[in-house]
Write a protein that holds these residues in place. Structure first.
Motif, short mmCIF file in Angstrom:
data_model
loop_
_atom_site.label_atom_id
_atom_site.label_comp_id
_atom_site.label_asym_id
_atom_site.label_seq_id
_atom_site.Cartn_x
_atom_site.Cartn_y
_atom_site.Cartn_z
N VAL A 9 0.86 -1.18 0.00
CA VAL A 9 0.00 0.00 0.00
C VAL A 9 0.90 1.23 0.00
O VAL A 9 1.46 1.61 1.04
CB VAL A 9 -0.95 0.02 1.21
CG1 VAL A 9 -1.86 1.25 1.15
CG2 VAL A 9 -1.78 -1.25 1.27
N PHE A 10 1.07 1.83 -1.16
CA PHE A 10 1.85 3.06 -1.29
C PHE A 10 0.90 4.26 -1.20
O PHE A 10 -0.32 4.12 -1.35
CB PHE A 10 2.61 3.07 -2.61
CG PHE A 10 3.71 2.05 -2.68
CD1 PHE A 10 4.68 1.96 -1.68
CD2 PHE A 10 3.80 1.17 -3.75
CE1 PHE A 10 5.69 1.02 -1.74
CE2 PHE A 10 4.82 0.23 -3.82
CZ PHE A 10 5.77 0.16 -2.82
N PRO A 11 1.44 5.46 -0.96
CA PRO A 11 0.57 6.64 -0.82
C PRO A 11 -0.38 6.86 -2.01
O PRO A 11 -1.52 7.30 -1.83
CB PRO A 11 1.57 7.79 -0.69
CG PRO A 11 2.76 7.16 -0.03
CD PRO A 11 2.84 5.79 -0.62
N GLY A 12 0.06 6.51 -3.22
CA GLY A 12 -0.80 6.69 -4.38
C GLY A 12 -1.99 5.76 -4.41
O GLY A 12 -2.93 5.96 -5.20
N ASP A 13 -1.98 4.71 -3.57
CA ASP A 13 -3.08 3.76 -3.49
C ASP A 13 -4.03 4.07 -2.34
O ASP A 13 -5.02 3.36 -2.15
CB ASP A 13 -2.55 2.33 -3.29
CG ASP A 13 -1.63 1.91 -4.41
OD1 ASP A 13 -1.92 2.24 -5.57
OD2 ASP A 13 -0.61 1.24 -4.13
N GLY A 18 -5.37 7.77 4.78
CA GLY A 18 -4.12 7.02 4.86
C GLY A 18 -4.31 5.52 4.80
O GLY A 18 -3.42 4.77 5.20
N THR A 19 -5.47 5.08 4.31
CA THR A 19 -5.73 3.65 4.17
C THR A 19 -6.02 3.32 2.71
O THR A 19 -6.32 4.20 1.89
CB THR A 19 -6.93 3.21 5.04
OG1 THR A 19 -8.10 3.97 4.65
CG2 THR A 19 -6.64 3.46 6.51
N LEU A 20 -5.94 2.05 2.38
CA LEU A 20 -6.12 1.61 1.00
C LEU A 20 -7.46 2.06 0.46
O LEU A 20 -8.52 1.81 1.07
CB LEU A 20 -6.01 0.08 0.92
CG LEU A 20 -6.16 -0.54 -0.47
CD1 LEU A 20 -4.97 -0.18 -1.36
CD2 LEU A 20 -6.30 -2.06 -0.36
N PHE A 21 -7.47 2.71 -0.69
CA PHE A 21 -8.70 3.14 -1.34
C PHE A 21 -9.51 1.91 -1.73
O PHE A 21 -8.98 0.94 -2.26
CB PHE A 21 -8.33 3.97 -2.58
CG PHE A 21 -9.50 4.41 -3.40
CD1 PHE A 21 -10.56 5.11 -2.85
CD2 PHE A 21 -9.55 4.13 -4.76
CE1 PHE A 21 -11.64 5.52 -3.61
CE2 PHE A 21 -10.61 4.53 -5.54
CZ PHE A 21 -11.67 5.22 -4.97
N GLY A 22 -10.81 1.93 -1.42
CA GLY A 22 -11.65 0.75 -1.64
C GLY A 22 -11.64 0.27 -3.07
O GLY A 22 -11.68 -0.94 -3.34
N ARG A 60 -3.36 -0.11 5.82
CA ARG A 60 -2.74 1.21 5.95
C ARG A 60 -1.53 1.37 5.04
O ARG A 60 -0.93 0.39 4.60
CB ARG A 60 -2.35 1.44 7.41
CG ARG A 60 -3.52 1.34 8.38
CD ARG A 60 -3.11 1.55 9.82
NE ARG A 60 -4.26 1.42 10.72
CZ ARG A 60 -4.65 0.28 11.26
NH1 ARG A 60 -3.97 -0.85 11.02
NH2 ARG A 60 -5.70 0.24 12.06
N ILE A 61 -1.17 2.63 4.79
CA ILE A 61 0.03 2.91 3.99
C ILE A 61 1.23 2.22 4.63
O ILE A 61 1.43 2.27 5.84
CB ILE A 61 0.27 4.43 3.91
CG1 ILE A 61 -0.80 5.11 3.06
CG2 ILE A 61 1.66 4.73 3.32
CD1 ILE A 61 -0.69 6.62 3.01
N GLY A 62 2.03 1.55 3.80
CA GLY A 62 3.20 0.84 4.29
C GLY A 62 2.96 -0.62 4.60
O GLY A 62 3.91 -1.37 4.85
N GLU A 63 1.70 -1.04 4.59
CA GLU A 63 1.39 -2.44 4.86
C GLU A 63 1.34 -3.23 3.55
O GLU A 63 1.22 -2.66 2.46
CB GLU A 63 0.06 -2.57 5.60
CG GLU A 63 0.11 -2.00 7.01
CD GLU A 63 -1.16 -2.24 7.79
OE1 GLU A 63 -1.08 -2.36 9.03
OE2 GLU A 63 -2.25 -2.30 7.17
N MET A 64 1.42 -4.55 3.68
CA MET A 64 1.23 -5.42 2.54
C MET A 64 -0.23 -5.83 2.47
O MET A 64 -0.91 -5.93 3.50
CB MET A 64 2.10 -6.69 2.67
CG MET A 64 3.59 -6.42 2.59
SD MET A 64 4.58 -7.93 2.62
CE MET A 64 4.60 -8.29 4.36
#
Length: 254
Positions: A9-13, A18-22, A60-64
């Motif tokens: 999960v990068f910032p662009g996603d 700050g969490t993954l866009f659905g 979250r950002i930075g997670e797999m």
């Protein structure tokens, strides 16, 4: 047979929380549903719809994120694919189920074709390789209609990072690429499988071997298209190498 896609999960996603866009999460699920269904049918397959999808936990950002798809129902021309999306904290290894559901896929019958093959037993893979899939879409291809080498390197580098992080449960960075060999082109529409494993564990570094396999979804033809070796290093908050605690040098499955 189930298929698994692993991504970061990068910032662009991410959304403004700050969490993954659905929509990105749904795209991952649709992709693994398509790959699982097309691999089973071995003929052109499309998404017909999906059942209710409820998001129970964020990534979250930075997670797999790990998306899996498995064919659970087969009709004459349709399939039901069970999908799950998990979030994983790279360092702690804490995992949580974000969502699960069922996608309905259709593989229309062409002239001379019969019903879809019956459902097979899903035997889990137990070897030492960490395996993840992707799909080659036109945006990743060069002017020859094959996977651009730079995107292949990006995918192999990501696979090395995921494998090393799961092995060490530490902040990992790429220190070197020892070798990269390309042996066969990967065409638009192919499924690619990234297989990675740790071959050496040092005080602060892990050597990761990555193989990139191409598979024609209509034919089932598989070929090893690239291989690489990366050295990944564990670092502290200041970016300096740190010792890896808890990573076994016995090289058990990552």
């Amino acid at each position: 047979m189930s298929v698994t896609l692993i991504d970061m999960v990068f910032p662009g996603d991410a959304n403004h929380h700050g969490t993954l866009f659905g929509g990105i999460g749904l795209a991952h699920l649709d992709k693994v549903a398509f790959l699982a269904a097309a691999r089973h049918a071995r003929r052109p397959t499309v998404t017909a719809g999906c059942e209710r999808i409820d998001f129970a936990a964020p990534a979250r950002i930075g997670e797999m994120v790990e998306a899996t798809g498995r064919v659970v129902r087969v009709g004459r021309t349709s399939m039901g694919v069970e999908v799950e999306l998990w979030a994983e904290a790279p360092v702690s290894g804490e995992r949580r189920l974000c969502t699960r559901g069922v996608f309905n896929m259709v593989a229309p019958r062409e002239e001379g074709q019969g019903d879809l093959p019956p459902l097979e037993d899903d035997t889990p893979n137990r070897d030492a390789w960490l395996r993840a899939v992707e799909m080659v879409f036109p945006a990743w291809t060069n002017h020859y209609g094959t996977l651009y080498g730079g995107d292949a390197l990006k995918l192999m580098g990501k696979a090395a990072f995921v494998c090393a992080t799961r092995k060490a449960r530490a902040v990992m960075v790429m220190a070197a690429s020892n070798r990269i060999d390309f042996s066969s082109p990967i065409r638009e529409g192919d499924m690619i499988e990234l297989a990675s494993r740790a071959t050496r564990v040092g005080r602060s570094s892990i050597t990761i071997e990555v193989e990139l396999w191409a598979e024609g979804l209509l034919t089932g033809d598989r070929r090893r298209s690239a291989a690489a070796e990366f050295v990944m290093v564990a670092v502290d908050e200041a970016g300096r190498p740190r010792s890896i605690s808890g990573a076994s040098s016995a090289l058990e499955p990552a």
